[in-house]
Design a protein around this motif. Sequence first.
Motif, PDB file in Angstrom:
ATOM      1  N   TYR A   3      37.418  51.437  38.920  1.00 16.79           N
ATOM      2  CA  TYR A   3      38.612  50.529  38.289  1.00 16.79           C
ATOM      3  C   TYR A   3      38.941  49.465  38.999  1.00 16.79           C
ATOM      4  O   TYR A   3      38.968  49.976  40.303  1.00 16.79           O
ATOM      5  CB  TYR A   3      39.403  52.307  38.503  1.00 16.79           C
ATOM      6  CG  TYR A   3      39.219  53.315  38.116  1.00 16.79           C
ATOM      7  CD1 TYR A   3      39.198  53.205  36.608  1.00 16.79           C
ATOM      8  CD2 TYR A   3      38.255  53.581  38.360  1.00 16.79           C
ATOM      9  CE1 TYR A   3      38.855  54.377  35.883  1.00 16.79           C
ATOM     10  CE2 TYR A   3      38.131  55.370  37.186  1.00 16.79           C
ATOM     11  CZ  TYR A   3      38.010  55.642  35.955  1.00 16.79           C
ATOM     12  OH  TYR A   3      37.444  56.408  35.424  1.00 16.79           O
ATOM     13  N   TYR A   4      38.404  48.258  37.893  1.00 20.80           N
ATOM     14  CA  TYR A   4      39.550  47.315  38.714  1.00 20.80           C
ATOM     15  C   TYR A   4      40.976  46.737  38.641  1.00 20.80           C
ATOM     16  O   TYR A   4      41.683  47.319  37.526  1.00 20.80           O
ATOM     17  CB  TYR A   4      38.310  46.405  38.720  1.00 20.80           C
ATOM     18  CG  TYR A   4      37.438  46.572  38.838  1.00 20.80           C
ATOM     19  CD1 TYR A   4      36.945  46.227  40.073  1.00 20.80           C
ATOM     20  CD2 TYR A   4      36.250  46.157  38.227  1.00 20.80           C
ATOM     21  CE1 TYR A   4      35.419  46.315  40.726  1.00 20.80           C
ATOM     22  CE2 TYR A   4      34.780  46.322  38.457  1.00 20.80           C
ATOM     23  CZ  TYR A   4      34.672  46.710  40.682  1.00 20.80           C
ATOM     24  OH  TYR A   4      33.377  46.803  40.205  1.00 20.80           O
ATOM     25  N   THR A   5      42.056  46.223  39.460  1.00 21.31           N
ATOM     26  CA  THR A   5      42.554  45.413  38.966  1.00 21.31           C
ATOM     27  C   THR A   5      43.335  44.300  38.189  1.00 21.31           C
ATOM     28  O   THR A   5      41.497  43.711  38.261  1.00 21.31           O
ATOM     29  CB  THR A   5      43.809  44.743  40.218  1.00 21.31           C
ATOM     30  OG1 THR A   5      42.837  44.455  41.274  1.00 21.31           O
ATOM     31  CG2 THR A   5      44.071  46.275  41.290  1.00 21.31           C
ATOM     32  N   LYS A   6      43.601  43.846  37.235  1.00 22.38           N
ATOM     33  CA  LYS A   6      44.297  42.491  36.843  1.00 22.38           C
ATOM     34  C   LYS A   6      43.340  41.728  37.785  1.00 22.38           C
ATOM     35  O   LYS A   6      42.677  40.717  36.924  1.00 22.38           O
ATOM     36  CB  LYS A   6      45.142  42.989  36.531  1.00 22.38           C
ATOM     37  CG  LYS A   6      45.035  41.274  35.138  1.00 22.38           C
ATOM     38  CD  LYS A   6      46.407  41.001  34.522  1.00 22.38           C
ATOM     39  CE  LYS A   6      46.601  39.470  33.586  1.00 22.38           C
ATOM     40  NZ  LYS A   6      47.931  39.312  33.854  1.00 22.38           N
ATOM     41  N   GLU A   7      43.895  41.442  38.832  1.00 21.19           N
ATOM     42  CA  GLU A   7      43.007  40.522  39.599  1.00 21.19           C
ATOM     43  C   GLU A   7      41.978  40.423  40.126  1.00 21.19           C
ATOM     44  O   GLU A   7      41.184  39.475  39.911  1.00 21.19           O
ATOM     45  CB  GLU A   7      44.084  40.613  41.518  1.00 21.19           C
ATOM     46  CG  GLU A   7      43.604  39.250  42.237  1.00 21.19           C
ATOM     47  CD  GLU A   7      44.301  39.026  43.646  1.00 21.19           C
ATOM     48  OE1 GLU A   7      43.829  38.317  44.046  1.00 21.19           O
ATOM     49  OE2 GLU A   7      45.348  40.301  43.476  1.00 21.19           O
ATOM     50  N   GLN A   8      41.087  41.401  40.153  1.00 28.21           N
ATOM     51  CA  GLN A   8      39.599  42.117  40.400  1.00 28.21           C
ATOM     52  C   GLN A   8      38.865  42.034  39.334  1.00 28.21           C
ATOM     53  O   GLN A   8      37.776  41.000  39.035  1.00 28.21           O
ATOM     54  CB  GLN A   8      39.867  43.568  40.611  1.00 28.21           C
ATOM     55  CG  GLN A   8      39.875  43.614  42.792  1.00 28.21           C
ATOM     56  CD  GLN A   8      39.606  44.951  42.701  1.00 28.21           C
ATOM     57  OE1 GLN A   8      40.126  46.285  41.459  1.00 28.21           O
ATOM     58  NE2 GLN A   8      39.851  45.454  44.187  1.00 28.21           N
ATOM     59  N   LEU A   9      39.606  41.794  37.836  1.00 27.00           N
ATOM     60  CA  LEU A   9      38.729  41.470  36.531  1.00 27.00           C
ATOM     61  C   LEU A   9      38.443  40.329  36.784  1.00 27.00           C
ATOM     62  O   LEU A   9      37.372  39.539  35.697  1.00 27.00           O
ATOM     63  CB  LEU A   9      40.019  42.257  35.468  1.00 27.00           C
ATOM     64  CG  LEU A   9      39.095  43.877  35.442  1.00 27.00           C
ATOM     65  CD1 LEU A   9      40.343  44.444  34.693  1.00 27.00           C
ATOM     66  CD2 LEU A   9      38.132  44.068  35.632  1.00 27.00           C
ATOM     67  N   GLU A  10      39.930  39.218  36.556  1.00 28.03           N
ATOM     68  CA  GLU A  10      39.804  38.269  36.855  1.00 28.03           C
ATOM     69  C   GLU A  10      38.989  36.967  37.977  1.00 28.03           C
ATOM     70  O   GLU A  10      38.286  36.117  37.128  1.00 28.03           O
ATOM     71  CB  GLU A  10      41.319  37.112  36.743  1.00 28.03           C
ATOM     72  CG  GLU A  10      42.077  37.336  36.143  1.00 28.03           C
ATOM     73  CD  GLU A  10      41.686  36.749  34.893  1.00 28.03           C
ATOM     74  OE1 GLU A  10      41.238  35.511  35.213  1.00 28.03           O
ATOM     75  OE2 GLU A  10      42.317  36.911  33.665  1.00 28.03           O
ATOM     76  N   MET A  11      38.865  37.629  39.074  1.00 35.19           N
ATOM     77  CA  MET A  11      37.982  37.650  40.190  1.00 35.19           C
ATOM     78  C   MET A  11      36.426  37.839  39.578  1.00 35.19           C
ATOM     79  O   MET A  11      35.633  36.864  39.404  1.00 35.19           O
ATOM     80  CB  MET A  11      37.184  38.366  41.080  1.00 35.19           C
ATOM     81  CG  MET A  11      39.032  37.879  42.192  1.00 35.19           C
ATOM     82  SD  MET A  11      39.568  38.961  43.754  1.00 35.19           S
ATOM     83  CE  MET A  11      38.012  38.901  43.792  1.00 35.19           C
ATOM     84  N   LEU A  12      35.997  38.555  38.691  1.00 38.16           N
ATOM     85  CA  LEU A  12      34.754  39.255  37.959  1.00 38.16           C
ATOM     86  C   LEU A  12      34.571  37.850  37.064  1.00 38.16           C
ATOM     87  O   LEU A  12      33.549  37.563  36.565  1.00 38.16           O
ATOM     88  CB  LEU A  12      34.284  40.484  37.780  1.00 38.16           C
ATOM     89  CG  LEU A  12      34.331  42.078  38.164  1.00 38.16           C
ATOM     90  CD1 LEU A  12      34.243  42.442  37.603  1.00 38.16           C
ATOM     91  CD2 LEU A  12      33.014  41.523  38.945  1.00 38.16           C
TER      92      LEU A  12
END
Length: 290
Positions: A3-12
């Motif tokens: 489960y990723y945060t919105k920020e982590q998804l943007e990083m991915l």
Amino acid sequence: MFYYTKEQLEMLKRIESSPTYKLAEDDKEFLKEYETRGVRLELDYLKAELAMKKFGIESTIAIFGSARTLPQDVAKAQVDELISKGINGSELKKATKALDNSFYYEDARELGRIIGKSGKGVKDNRIMVMTGGGPGIMEAANRGAYEVGANSIGLNIELPHEQHPNPYITPELCLRFHYFAIRKFHFFQRAKAMVVYPGGFGTMDELFELLTLIQTKSMKEMPVVLVGKQWWSNLLNIEFLIEEGMISKDDLEIFKVVNSAKEAWEYILNWYNSKRKPLFKEDESLGLES
């Protein structure tokens, strides 16, 4: 499951959109790098090689000549139009010369027919017409093969001003190259003979490279035929080269000058017969039948 945060998804998302994340085969910019030129050279060669193997092509007759040579009917129509408009001088002179030279288009067309009919029939791909794929003499030879129902090859080249293939090439054998060297390699690799019609710098480049390779025994012997005795005698002062000691008299044996497609083809057949390596078996067509 992660489960990723919105920020982590943007990083991915940024990672996955990076060119370095692409598979090498999908990264066009990577394949265009200076350092990957060796790979491009190999692919330039391999794509054409596999296409010809798929068709069972064993041997070719490479036909070269000017891309500017016009079909006879087209050249005549241009002269007639100028005369009807009362235009003369340099423009009519140029058009009249093009009409004179249209003989070579029709002759190369006849050579394409002859080669197309040779062997076991028009679907016999063992010996096939190969040209540079463009207009003029190239079109004429491909056209002749097409007219008798035979396959033929066109090796196009990528140029700053795009070269379009002529319409008579077998679609699956209309190949395009980036590198002149790889294209030229394919011209010579399967060639049983080379027939050269009047042409410009490109034609001379192909002719003299082959003559040099044969002269220096860097490749197999093959018949090299120049069509148009008067034209070639005007262009090449071979006796001068001999007198100057630049070539030997023996070098004259490397090529033959003739006046027509029929003479060219008969010379090629006789050349192989003299080596006791006939191109065709006794029960196969020589392509000379009317």
